[in-house]
Write a protein that holds these residues in place. Structure first.
Motif, PDB file in Angstrom:
ATOM      1  N   ALA A  25      10.420   3.392  13.172  1.00  0.00           N
ATOM      2  CA  ALA A  25      10.867   3.526  14.559  1.00  0.00           C
ATOM      3  C   ALA A  25      11.185   4.985  14.905  1.00  0.00           C
ATOM      4  N   ARG A  26      11.666   5.712  13.909  1.00  0.00           N
ATOM      5  CA  ARG A  26      12.041   7.115  14.113  1.00  0.00           C
ATOM      6  C   ARG A  26      10.816   7.952  14.499  1.00  0.00           C
ATOM      7  N   LYS A  27       9.638   7.570  13.979  1.00  0.00           N
ATOM      8  CA  LYS A  27       8.437   8.373  14.203  1.00  0.00           C
ATOM      9  C   LYS A  27       7.441   7.762  15.190  1.00  0.00           C
ATOM     10  N   ALA A  28       7.578   6.482  15.472  1.00  0.00           N
ATOM     11  CA  ALA A  28       6.551   5.785  16.249  1.00  0.00           C
ATOM     12  C   ALA A  28       6.385   6.384  17.641  1.00  0.00           C
ATOM     13  N   GLN A  29       5.139   6.440  18.080  1.00  0.00           N
ATOM     14  CA  GLN A  29       4.854   6.870  19.447  1.00  0.00           C
ATOM     15  C   GLN A  29       3.848   5.903  20.054  1.00  0.00           C
ATOM     16  N   ALA A  30       3.807   5.898  21.377  1.00  0.00           N
ATOM     17  CA  ALA A  30       2.886   5.012  22.078  1.00  0.00           C
ATOM     18  C   ALA A  30       1.463   5.268  21.603  1.00  0.00           C
ATOM     19  N   GLY A  31       0.706   4.205  21.417  1.00  0.00           N
ATOM     20  CA  GLY A  31      -0.698   4.339  21.018  1.00  0.00           C
ATOM     21  C   GLY A  31      -0.919   4.176  19.537  1.00  0.00           C
ATOM     22  N   GLN A  32       0.147   4.257  18.736  1.00  0.00           N
ATOM     23  CA  GLN A  32      -0.017   4.132  17.284  1.00  0.00           C
ATOM     24  C   GLN A  32       0.039   2.669  16.857  1.00  0.00           C
ATOM     25  N   PHE A  33      -0.278   2.418  15.597  1.00  0.00           N
ATOM     26  CA  PHE A  33      -0.254   1.028  15.130  1.00  0.00           C
ATOM     27  C   PHE A  33       0.485   0.925  13.801  1.00  0.00           C
ATOM     28  N   ILE A  34       0.744  -0.303  13.407  1.00  0.00           N
ATOM     29  CA  ILE A  34       1.354  -0.568  12.101  1.00  0.00           C
ATOM     30  C   ILE A  34       0.450  -1.542  11.351  1.00  0.00           C
ATOM     31  N   ILE A  35       0.675  -1.672  10.055  1.00  0.00           N
ATOM     32  CA  ILE A  35      -0.029  -2.690   9.273  1.00  0.00           C
ATOM     33  C   ILE A  35       1.033  -3.525   8.567  1.00  0.00           C
ATOM     34  N   LEU A  36       0.956  -4.845   8.726  1.00  0.00           N
ATOM     35  CA  LEU A  36       1.941  -5.681   8.049  1.00  0.00           C
ATOM     36  C   LEU A  36       1.265  -6.712   7.160  1.00  0.00           C
ATOM     37  N   ARG A  37       2.017  -7.174   6.185  1.00  0.00           N
ATOM     38  CA  ARG A  37       1.588  -8.298   5.355  1.00  0.00           C
ATOM     39  C   ARG A  37       2.652  -9.371   5.448  1.00  0.00           C
ATOM     40  N   VAL A  38       2.203 -10.604   5.633  1.00  0.00           N
ATOM     41  CA  VAL A  38       3.147 -11.699   5.797  1.00  0.00           C
ATOM     42  C   VAL A  38       3.711 -12.115   4.444  1.00  0.00           C
ATOM     43  N   SER A  39       2.835 -12.195   3.436  1.00  0.00           N
ATOM     44  CA  SER A  39       3.274 -12.660   2.120  1.00  0.00           C
ATOM     45  C   SER A  39       2.662 -11.778   1.044  1.00  0.00           C
ATOM     46  N   ASP A  40       3.047 -12.029  -0.205  1.00  0.00           N
ATOM     47  CA  ASP A  40       2.540 -11.202  -1.299  1.00  0.00           C
ATOM     48  C   ASP A  40       1.030 -11.322  -1.481  1.00  0.00           C
ATOM     49  N   LYS A  41       0.478 -12.473  -1.103  1.00  0.00           N
ATOM     50  CA  LYS A  41      -0.966 -12.651  -1.216  1.00  0.00           C
ATOM     51  C   LYS A  41      -1.664 -12.349   0.103  1.00  0.00           C
ATOM     52  N   GLY A  42      -0.891 -11.839   1.051  1.00  0.00           N
ATOM     53  CA  GLY A  42      -1.385 -11.691   2.408  1.00  0.00           C
ATOM     54  C   GLY A  42      -2.320 -10.518   2.602  1.00  0.00           C
ATOM     55  N   GLU A  43      -3.125 -10.617   3.667  1.00  0.00           N
ATOM     56  CA  GLU A  43      -3.987  -9.490   4.016  1.00  0.00           C
ATOM     57  C   GLU A  43      -3.195  -8.494   4.853  1.00  0.00           C
ATOM     58  N   ARG A  44      -3.751  -7.299   4.979  1.00  0.00           N
ATOM     59  CA  ARG A  44      -3.101  -6.259   5.764  1.00  0.00           C
ATOM     60  C   ARG A  44      -3.560  -6.421   7.215  1.00  0.00           C
ATOM     61  N   ILE A  45      -2.609  -6.700   8.100  1.00  0.00           N
ATOM     62  CA  ILE A  45      -2.941  -6.949   9.505  1.00  0.00           C
ATOM     63  C   ILE A  45      -2.556  -5.735  10.351  1.00  0.00           C
ATOM     64  N   PRO A  46      -3.528  -5.077  10.973  1.00  0.00           N
ATOM     65  CA  PRO A  46      -3.182  -3.954  11.850  1.00  0.00           C
ATOM     66  C   PRO A  46      -2.803  -4.445  13.246  1.00  0.00           C
ATOM     67  N   LEU A  47      -1.715  -3.932  13.795  1.00  0.00           N
ATOM     68  CA  LEU A  47      -1.265  -4.320  15.131  1.00  0.00           C
ATOM     69  C   LEU A  47      -0.755  -3.084  15.868  1.00  0.00           C
ATOM     70  N   THR A  48      -1.187  -2.931  17.097  1.00  0.00           N
ATOM     71  CA  THR A  48      -0.738  -1.778  17.869  1.00  0.00           C
ATOM     72  C   THR A  48       0.723  -1.976  18.254  1.00  0.00           C
ATOM     73  N   ILE A  49       1.464  -0.882  18.214  1.00  0.00           N
ATOM     74  CA  ILE A  49       2.896  -0.943  18.507  1.00  0.00           C
ATOM     75  C   ILE A  49       3.119  -1.287  19.980  1.00  0.00           C
ATOM     76  N   ALA A  50       3.932  -2.331  20.234  1.00  0.00           N
ATOM     77  CA  ALA A  50       4.183  -2.768  21.602  1.00  0.00           C
ATOM     78  C   ALA A  50       5.447  -2.119  22.168  1.00  0.00           C
ATOM     79  N   ASP A  51       6.348  -1.731  21.256  1.00  0.00           N
ATOM     80  CA  ASP A  51       7.557  -1.035  21.685  1.00  0.00           C
ATOM     81  C   ASP A  51       8.281  -0.527  20.446  1.00  0.00           C
TER      82      ASP A  51
END
Lengths: 282, 480
Positions: A25-51
């Motif tokens: 949050a300290r570095k995020a700016q509009a237009g950037q994205f994050i990648i999350l994993r739901v579980s240990d076996k999960g895939e990497r999901i890219p999502l654009t930052i909404a806020d």
């Protein structure tokens, strides 16, 4: 780590999550994205930052449940923790006072244009936003959007809410109205971005799109997200995600997005089968 | 017990080629205790061993082998780990045939001692017993941040922790290990082995923070403000492509993508694991380094029926380890030498259908000292393919250099350092491994991590001298 602070249902398949990630949050700016994993076996999901909220130390994302991983995320609740959360990735949106700007958000694309509208407005632009979706159920954040733009046009493809029109129709009307439009952003499904690009091209207005190609690491390592812009191969994750819409090879993007469709279907079906007995018990 | 070169070297027991081409289980099965002790008995325990200087981290080879020959296994562990904190990894992936074993005196008349296999045996034995955490010195109060948790970073971090500093590793992916996790496949380097070595580094007190992309989440300047030293070991993660037409068709992958999906994301266990990986029936892997061999052998295990290595030079120039080529051939990988792709062919929907190649012949030696491949005019031909994997080498990822203008880089994007001490042009920043050399070996990266850690200790004791000193000798050549 990466606790879900708030979860909000925005529609039958659309959910919003506020994630505790103070460093991001300290570095995020509009237009950037994050990648999350739901579980240990999960895939990497890219999502654009909404806020993002630097004080609270949170990042907001909006997710449409379309595959196994997003369905699985849909079952997570406030207080649950994600397996991983990486960002901010990609280049931020270039923000300056361009004059009058138009932002088109289609479906899930409404989420990423929200912080871009806010930043552009803070920079002194007159901000016009067009938000639309296939149908009413997929629309969200109309009230939030009103707080970050000067004019808002809302529509649906099927007319179930707002104007019955594809987002390209009001976009073309604005371009035809003779008002000077200095820059356009269009974010949403690739096909919608392609048609926004085709709409604005004859008017010569610089148009930016946020390309949602398939990614793994999101740091320039795998090259899965290759796109062709102006005849050059670029990596959407590090060179983008925003590119000049009029230079993008849209058919290549649309084709590359389909590469894993069959396996994505396999994964979703296997997941739904695994859920079936649980559902029957309810 | 017989000593010297009159007893033959013990062969490594390996899984049968027909069985292993379908599974990700480890190919080399490891010596038994009996084999290891016998093989250790072949060592002449030379007064002036040439194997030790042959090793980039100067492992105490004759000493650990002598302890093993006497079946004093904990002593063997102590000797081995004195200079190498990742021996189970090195025993598997080091090119011993060009380092310690090539100079073994026994090799002059017969076969050298199987140093790598013995190293692996001792390390595996220790892991089975449960690793003992070493005694740690008093804290120095110095803070060091290590960027990247591959072989260079793990080695530097381990050494620095052993010296009493507070060490944090920042890793961009969700799992530590770098190329050991995302690149080298399970059948060559089981991930349990890597995880055990990483746990050992953690036991030394090293903190590992994953999901931290330096250049995005933190800049070098910020890290310098909060730490006494920074070590860059981010490797060479940026894939190179051929820049030929058709390279973006569906079915053309960088080796990085194929290997990351397969190894890090465990795509071979899809759909139990979520990340899919897809190869067709006919696969062409372009390139002939270790990464190309790994890509070809992964493709086979993922279900490909016919896998080709397409290489523009001849067998003599193949950069991969001989053992890897041998294993690949045993498994049925087809080698097309002196063949260079000029175009990827696709259908009207954008999917790969094949490659158009041109035959090559060898001309005069080029800058690399190898004979330059020259296209034979009119020799173009097509090979039908479903998947094309580009394994052409990698370059350092520029992300880490974001907002670090003081960090000088070469034309190819590598960090400029004095390789004698690992110092970059930016004060309090050291670098080592592939980020400096370009894609090289695990052990050379570990060697560079050790050199930098030593120099960081020196610098902490006395930082009065000039930061940058021109290197006295040309850096050692690094093989690809």
């Amino acid at each position: 780590m990466y606790r879900i602070v708030t979860k909000k249902v925005l529609g039958p398949v659309t959910k919003m999550y506020v994630i505790e990630a103070p460093e991001v949050a300290r570095k995020a700016q509009a237009g950037q994205f994050i990648i999350l994993r739901v579980s240990d076996k999960g895939e990497r999901i890219p999502l654009t930052i909404a806020d993002y909220d630097r004080v609270a130390g949170t990042i907001t994302i909006v997710v449409q449940e379309i595959g196994k991983s997003t369905r699985e995320l849909g079952f997570m609740e406030a207080g649950d923790e994600l397996a991983s959360f990486t960002g901010p990735l990609g280049r931020p949106t270039e923000i300056e006072n361009f004059g009058t700007v138009v932002l088109v958000g289609g479906g899930l694309g409404i989420a990423p244009i929200y912080p871009i509208c806010r930043s552009l407005r803070a920079a002194g632009n007159h901000v016009i936003a067009i938000i639309g979706a296939r149908t009413k159920d997929l629309l969200f954040w109309e009230d939030e959007m009103r707080t970050v733009c000067d004019e808002l046009i809302v529509g649906t493809d099927d007319g179930s809410y707002g104007r019955k029109a594809l987002v390209t129709v009001p976009l073309k009307e604005l371009l035809d109205a003779g008002r000077k439009i200095d820059r356009i952003w269009a974010i949403g499904p690739a096909i919608m971005m392609k048609f926004c690009a085709l709409t604005s091209q004859p008017y010569g207005v610089m148009t930016l799109v946020s390309l949602n190609s398939i990614m793994v690491d999101g740091t320039g390592m795998c090259g899965a997200c290759r796109v062709s812009v102006g005849g050059r191969t670029r990596f959407a994750c590090v060179d983008g995600p925003e590119f000049d819409a009029h230079q993008v090879d849209w058919n290549l993007l649309l084709s590359r997005q389909r590469f894993y469709l069959d396996l994505e279907k396999t994964a979703l079906e296997a997941y739904e089968r695994s859920l079936a007995p649980a559902a029957a018990n309810n | 017990m017989a000593k010297g070169n009159n007893t033959p070297r013990h062969e490594m027991p390996t899984r049968d080629a027909e069985e292993r081409r379908h599974i990700f289980g480890e190919v080399a099965l490891g010596y038994t205790l009996e084999m290891a002790v016998e093989e250790a008995g072949r060592c002449l325990n030379c007064k002036k061993p040439s194997c030790v200087p042959g090793c980039p981290v100067n492992v105490r080879i004759p000493e650990f082998i002598a302890a093993l020959a006497q079946q004093d296994l904990w002593q063997a562990v102590a000797m081995l780990k004195d200079k190498n904190s990742l021996p189970a990894i090195c025993g598997r992936v080091c090119p011993q045939e060009t380092q310690c074993e090539v100079v073994c005196i026994l090799g002059k008349k017969g076969q050298p001692v199987a140093i790598g296999r013995l190293e692996r045996f001792v390390a595996d034995w220790e892991r089975m017993q449960g690793m003992r955490a070493p005694e740690l010195p008093a804290k120095t109060g110095k803070k060091v941040v290590v960027i990247g948790s591959g072989p260079a970073g793990l080695t530097a971090a381990g050494d620095l922790a052993k010296a009493g500093h507070e060490v944090t590793i920042l890793e961009s992916l969700h799992t530590p290990g770098g190329v050991l996790m995302y690149g080298i496949p399970e059948f060559r380097l089981p991930k349990d082995v890597v995880n055990a070595e990483i746990d050992y580094v953690r036991k030394l007190g090293v903190k590992i923070e994953c999901n931290a992309v330096v250049g995005k989440l933190y800049t070098l300047e910020e890290l310098l403000a909060e730490n006494d030293a920074v070590f860059l070991g981010t490797g060479a993660g940026l894939p190179m492509m051929l820049n030929i037409p058709g390279e973006n068709f569906n079915g053309v992958l960088s080796a990085n993508e194929l290997l990351t999906r397969t190894n890090l994301m465990k795509g071979y266990l899809f759909p139990a694991w979520d990340t899919p990986v897809k190869v067709g029936k006919r696969v062409a892997v372009v390139g002939a380094g270790n990464v190309a061999m790994d890509s070809a052998r992964c493709s086979l295990r993922l279900g490909a029926e016919e896998v080709h290595i397409v290489y523009r030079r001849s067998r003599d120039e193949v950069p991969a380890r001989a053992e890897e080529v041998h294993h690949a051939e045993e498994e049925g990988i087809i080698f097309d030498f002196l063949t260079n792709p000029v175009e990827v062919l696709g259908d009207d929907k954008g999917w790969v259908t094949g490659i158009r190649c041109i035959r090559m012949q060898l001309g005069e030696p080029d800058a690399s000292g190898r004979r330059r491949p020259i296209p034979i005019e009119g020799s173009e031909f097509e090979m039908p393919m479903d998947t094309v994997v580009m394994a052409l080498g990698t370059r350092p990822n520029p992300l880490v250099f974001t907002d670090a203008a003081a960090l000088e880089r070469s034309r190819t994007g590598t960090a400029v350092t004095n390789q004698e001490n690992g110092r970059t042009r930016m004060e309090r920043v050291w670098a080592g491994g592939d980020i400096v050399t370009g894609a090289a070996t695990v052990i050379s990266a570990m060697g560079a991590g050790r050199i930098a850690a030593n120099d960081i200790n020196t610098y902490f004791q006395d930082s009065s001298g000039p930061w940058w000193i021109e290197p006295t000798a040309a850096p050692a050549a690094v093989s690809d």
